[in-house]
Motif scaffolding. Sequence first.
Motif, PDB file in Angstrom:
ATOM      1  N   ASP A  99       0.688  -1.227  -0.045  1.00 31.08           N
ATOM      2  CA  ASP A  99      -0.200   0.076   0.015  1.00 31.08           C
ATOM      3  C   ASP A  99       0.781   1.138   0.080  1.00 31.08           C
ATOM      4  OD1 ASP A  99      -2.831   0.789   2.258  1.00 31.08           O
ATOM      5  OD2 ASP A  99      -2.202   1.837   0.125  1.00 31.08           O
ATOM      6  N   ARG A 100       0.451   2.186  -0.684  1.00 29.69           N
ATOM      7  CA  ARG A 100       1.199   3.465  -0.979  1.00 29.69           C
ATOM      8  C   ARG A 100       1.200   4.399   0.344  1.00 29.69           C
ATOM      9  NH1 ARG A 100      -1.514   8.083  -2.249  1.00 29.69           N
ATOM     10  NH2 ARG A 100      -3.694   7.724  -2.958  1.00 29.69           N
ATOM     11  N   HIS A 110      -8.073  -0.922  -2.508  1.00 27.78           N
ATOM     12  CA  HIS A 110      -6.901  -1.604  -2.565  1.00 27.78           C
ATOM     13  C   HIS A 110      -7.342  -2.834  -3.606  1.00 27.78           C
ATOM     14  CE1 HIS A 110      -6.188  -0.028   1.454  1.00 27.78           C
ATOM     15  NE2 HIS A 110      -5.239  -0.161   0.946  1.00 27.78           N
ATOM     16  N   TYR A 116      -0.814   1.354  -4.735  1.00 26.28           N
ATOM     17  CA  TYR A 116       0.281   0.565  -4.290  1.00 26.28           C
ATOM     18  C   TYR A 116       1.240   1.324  -4.888  1.00 26.28           C
ATOM     19  CZ  TYR A 116      -3.047  -3.208  -2.928  1.00 26.28           C
ATOM     20  OH  TYR A 116      -3.995  -3.883  -2.491  1.00 26.28           O
ATOM     21  N   TRP A 119       6.387  -2.451  -5.436  1.00 26.96           N
ATOM     22  CA  TRP A 119       6.068  -3.698  -6.181  1.00 26.96           C
ATOM     23  C   TRP A 119       7.316  -4.622  -6.088  1.00 26.96           C
ATOM     24  CZ3 TRP A 119       1.261  -4.499  -8.452  1.00 26.96           C
ATOM     25  CH2 TRP A 119       0.212  -3.532  -8.550  1.00 26.96           C
TER      26      TRP A 119
END
Length: 129
Positions: A99-100, A110, A116, A119
Amino acid sequence: QVQLVESGGGLVQAGDSLRLSCQVSGRTFSDFVMGWFRRAPGKEREFLAAISRSGGRTAYADSLKGRLTISRDNDKDTVYLQMNSLKPEDTAVYYCALDRIGGRALSNRHTRSENYDSWGQGTQVTVSS
């Protein structure tokens, strides 16, 4: 610097099961919702599953619900994706994502990749018929 490292992909036969892992470093893992996505050849990235910070709540893509189980171990900074009854159409590169924003509750947001910002490199899953 945050780092996500997936593992567990490979070549399997239709009907097999596989468990993917994603270990996170560089962040307080338990502060973040985690998600799994995949990208099949020639297709857009697809949401698979997400899990709340504590692991108590989960969300799944409707089309895959019943074949996937997402879980996490906050002591190991690792999120997992168990996939059962694999099909050739499950062939894809599988990615975990962080999650950002930390501290958020799991929600419909989400299911979208723009929520997000970190990665993994991806792990290839190939399912033969």
